[in-house]
Design a protein around this motif. Structure first.
Motif, mmCIF file in Angstrom:
data_model
loop_
_atom_site.group_PDB
_atom_site.id
_atom_site.type_symbol
_atom_site.label_atom_id
_atom_site.label_comp_id
_atom_site.label_asym_id
_atom_site.label_seq_id
_atom_site.Cartn_x
_atom_site.Cartn_y
_atom_site.Cartn_z
ATOM 1 N N LYS A 343 6.275 -0.634 2.933
ATOM 2 C CA LYS A 343 5.931 0.754 3.251
ATOM 3 C C LYS A 343 5.746 0.942 4.749
ATOM 4 C CE LYS A 343 3.512 1.651 -1.101
ATOM 5 N NZ LYS A 343 2.912 0.378 -1.522
ATOM 6 N N ALA A 344 5.434 -0.147 5.456
ATOM 7 C CA ALA A 344 5.203 -0.069 6.902
ATOM 8 C C ALA A 344 5.459 -1.443 7.507
ATOM 9 C CB ALA A 344 3.755 0.359 7.149
ATOM 10 N N SER A 345 5.522 -1.491 8.868
ATOM 11 C CA SER A 345 5.851 -2.765 9.518
ATOM 12 C C SER A 345 4.851 -3.870 9.178
ATOM 13 C CB SER A 345 5.954 -2.579 11.027
ATOM 14 O OG SER A 345 4.820 -1.902 11.519
ATOM 15 N N ILE A 364 12.707 3.118 3.201
ATOM 16 C CA ILE A 364 12.544 3.440 4.634
ATOM 17 C C ILE A 364 13.911 3.713 5.266
ATOM 18 C CG2 ILE A 364 11.780 2.580 6.892
ATOM 19 C CD1 ILE A 364 9.598 1.001 5.508
ATOM 20 N N TYR A 473 -6.859 1.801 5.591
ATOM 21 C CA TYR A 473 -5.715 2.714 5.390
ATOM 22 C C TYR A 473 -6.050 4.192 5.368
ATOM 23 C CZ TYR A 473 -3.687 -1.786 4.156
ATOM 24 O OH TYR A 473 -3.262 -3.093 4.193
#
Ligand code: XMP
Length: 477
Positions: A343-345, A364, A473
Motif C-alpha cells: 500500500k506504501a513504500s 499502485i 497510521y
C-alpha cells in the motif's frame, strides 16, 4: 484441534522495523539491486503485476527502463501476448536486428494497419530478397488521401537514403545520425540486403538509461505470464520464441499437483527461467522448488482487488507468508517475490526485510499513465480502472478469448475471487517509482542497511498494539 494451537500470523501493517544505528548519510549510498532468479539481475526490486489493467508492453518498457521488470498478462491470445513481449524487446536495443518491412506493391492502407498493429512509426520497404528499396514513415503517409496508393509512390526511395553497415559501433552510428539529422539509419550489407535498423530514439534512450534492467544484448528485460491448462505449452513456446526473459506460471493456488506437472512439462519445452506461484507456506515453496521453479511468488489474498479470503476463508497474512516462504527458499538459494498488499513504500521495506528478493505491485501501478486501464472520473477525481484477474469481468473476458460462444451455464458458475474497481490516477511511472524507491532507501538507512542483503540481516520487527497502530497510521490528511 485446540484453540491454543492456532498460530498468529502477521501482515505488513501489524509491524514496524526497529530503527538501528546507521552510517548511511545519503540515499545515494543505498543499493537496491536484486536478483529475480540466479541469472536475472534487477536494479530495482519492483515488478509490475501480470494483470490486464497493469502490464502490457508500455508498462513493461517503463518498468525495465527504470530498473525493474514488468510481467505481461495472459488474458489475450497467444500471438498478442508474444507481440507485447516483442514490443519490449525492440524498445531499447539500439540495433533492431529484424526491422519490420513491407513490399513496394502493398498499399498505404496496409502500411497504416501494420504500423498501428505493431506500434511503430516506420517500415523499411524491401523486395522479396530483402534488398532495401526505401523507407516509409508515418509522415510520408499522414496526408495521403487515397488509401490504395502504392507504397513505392509514397516512400523515400533508396537513392535518397543514408545507410549504415551491420558492424558499425554506436558511436559511428550516432555521428551519422547527428550529422544528417536522421531519425532512422537502415543497416545494409554489400549487396544492399537489410541487416538491421538503428533509430536515434533508441540510441538516445540507451545513453540516458544506465539504470535500466537489460539482457546481455542491451535489450530491456521482460517477463510473460502463462497458466497450467489448455494450450499453455504452446503459449510458453511462443513466448520463448519472442525472447521473453522469464515465464511466470501464475495460478491462484500454486501449491497444487497441476502446477508441479505444468512446471515439469514447461521445463521440457523451453529453457526460459520460470517463476511459479502463488503460495503462502514453507511447504508450498519447497514443493515448487522441487518441481523446478527458478523463483517463487508468494501471496494468497493480500492484493487490493482480492476477495479470496472473504469468499473462500483461506489465505495467509502477507508478512508471515513471506517470512515462512523465505525460510524454505533461502535454503535453496532461490529468491521469492512478495506479491500483493503493497500500500506504501514502507510495506516494500518490510517485505524485503522479511526475505523477499522483490515485490510485485498491482494497484499502485494501475493508476499510472503506462497502465492499459481506461480513465474514469469518480466524485470529480480522475481514476484508472483496476480489476482482479479472478473478478467476474476478467473471468468472462478469459472465457471469450478461449471460445467465441460461451455457454450461459459457465457464466452462472463463475464464483469471483476479485473485484472490479478503479484507483486514483497518479501520473507517470517515473514519479511513482521515484517515490517508492526513495521511501525504500530511507527505510533501509533507518535499518543501517546499505543493500538488500544487509537489510535482511539487520531487520528487527516489533509488533504493534492498537494504540501503536493509531499512532503510526492515523495522521492528519
Ligand atoms: P496489489 O495489492 O498490488 O496486488 O493490487 C496485486 C496482486 O493481486 C493478486 N490478484 C488477485 N488475487 N483475486 C485474488 O485473490 C484476484 O482477482 C486477483 N487479481 C490479482 C495478484 O497476485 C497480483 O499480483
Amino acid at each position: 484441534m485446540k484453540t491454543e494451537e492456532i498460530k498468529y500470523a502477521l501482515s505488513y501493517g501489524d509491524v514496524l522495523l526497529v530503527p538501528r544505528k546507521s552510517s548511511i548519510d545519503s540515499r545515494r549510498k543505498v543499493d537496491v539491486s536484486t536478483h529475480l532468479t540466479k541469472g536475472i539481475k534487477l536494479n530495482l526490486p519492483l515488478i509490475s503485476a501480470n494483470m490486464d489493467t497493469v502490464t502490457e508492453a508500455t508498462m513493461a518498457i517503463a518498468m525495465a527502463t527504470l530498473g525493474g521488470i514488468g510481467i505481461i498478462h495472459r488474458f489475450m491470445d497467444i500471438e498478442s501476448e508474444a507481440n507485447e513481449v516483442r514490443k519490449v524487446k525492440r524498445a531499447q536495443s539500439y540495433i533492431i536486428d529484424n526491422p519490420y518491412c513491407i513490399g513496394p506493391d502493398k498499399t498505404v492502407e496496409e502500411a497504416r494497419y501494420e504500423m498501428a498493429k505493431k506500434g511503430i512509426m516506420s517500415l523499411l520497404v524491401v523486395d522479396k530478397s530483402f534488398k532495401l528499396l526505401g523507407i516509409l514513415t508515418d509522415r510520408d503517409i499522414r496526408f495521403v488521401k487515397d488509401d490504395k496508393t502504392k507504397i513505392s509512390k509514397a516512400m523515400t526511395p533508396r537513392a535518397r537514403l543514408i545507410v549504415g553497415t551491420p558492424g558499425m559501433t554506436d558511436e559511428e552510428a550516432l555521428k551519422i545520425l547527428d550529422k544528417h539529422r536522421l531519425e532512422k539509419l537502415p543497416l545494409v550489407d554489400r549487396n544492399n540486403i537489410v541487416r538491421g535498423l538503428i533509430t536515434s530514439k533508441d540510441i538516445y534512450k540507451m545513453i540516458h538509461s544506465e539504470n535500466s534492467a537489460k539482457d546481455r544484448r542491451g535489450r530491456l528485460l521482460v517477463g510473460a505470464a502463462i497458466g497450467v491448462k489448455g494450450d499453455y505449452i504452446e503459449r510458453a513456446t511462443k513466448l520463448a520464441e519472442a525472447e521473453t526473459d522469464l515465464l511466470v506460471l501464475d495460478i491462484a493456488h500454486g501449491h497444487s499437483e497441476s502446477v508441479f506437472d505444468a512446471l515439469k512439462n514447461i521445463k521440457k519445452a523451453t529453457d526460459v527461467p520460470i517463476i511459479a506461484g502463488n503460495v503462502a507456506t514453507k511447504e508450498g515453496t519447497e514443493d515448487l522448488i522441487a518441481a523446478g521453479a527458478d523463483g517463487v511468488k508468494v501471496g494468497i489474498g493480500p492484493g487490493a482487488a482480492c476477495i479470496t479470503r472473504t469468499v473462500t476463508g483461506a489465505g495467509m497474512p502477507q508478512l508471515t507468508a513471506v517470512i515462512e516462504c523465505y525460510e524454505a527458499s533461502n535454503a535453496h538459494g532461490i529468491e521469492i517475490i512478495a506479491d500483493g498488499g503493497i500500500k506504501a513504500s514502507g510495506d516494500i521495506t518490510k517485505a524485503l526485510a522479511a526475505g523477499a528478493g522483490s515485490v510485485m505491485i498491482g494497484s499502485i501501478f494501475a493508476g499510472t499513465d503506462e497502465s492499459p486501464g481506461y480513465f474514469t472520473i469518480r466524485n470529480g477525481v480522475k481514476h484508472k480502472s483496476y480489476r482482479g484477474m479472478a473478478s467476474f469481468g476478467a473471468n468472462v473476458s478469459r472465457k471469450r478469448i478461449d471460445k467465441k460462444e460461451v455457454d450461459p451455464q459457465e457464466i452462472f458458475d463463475i464464483v469471483p475471487e476479485g473485484v472490479e474497481s478503479s484507483v486514483v490516477y497518479k501520473g507517470s511511472m517515473k514519479e511513482v517509482v521515484n517515490q517508492l524507491i526513495g521511501g525504500l532507501k530511507s527505510g533501509m538507512s533507518y535499518c543501517g542497511a546499505a543493500n538488500l542483503e544487509e537489510l535482511r540481516k539487520n531487520a528487527k520487527f516489533v509488533r504493534l498494539t492498537n494504540s501503536g497502530l493509531s499512532e503510526s497510521y492515523e495522521k492528519l490528511s
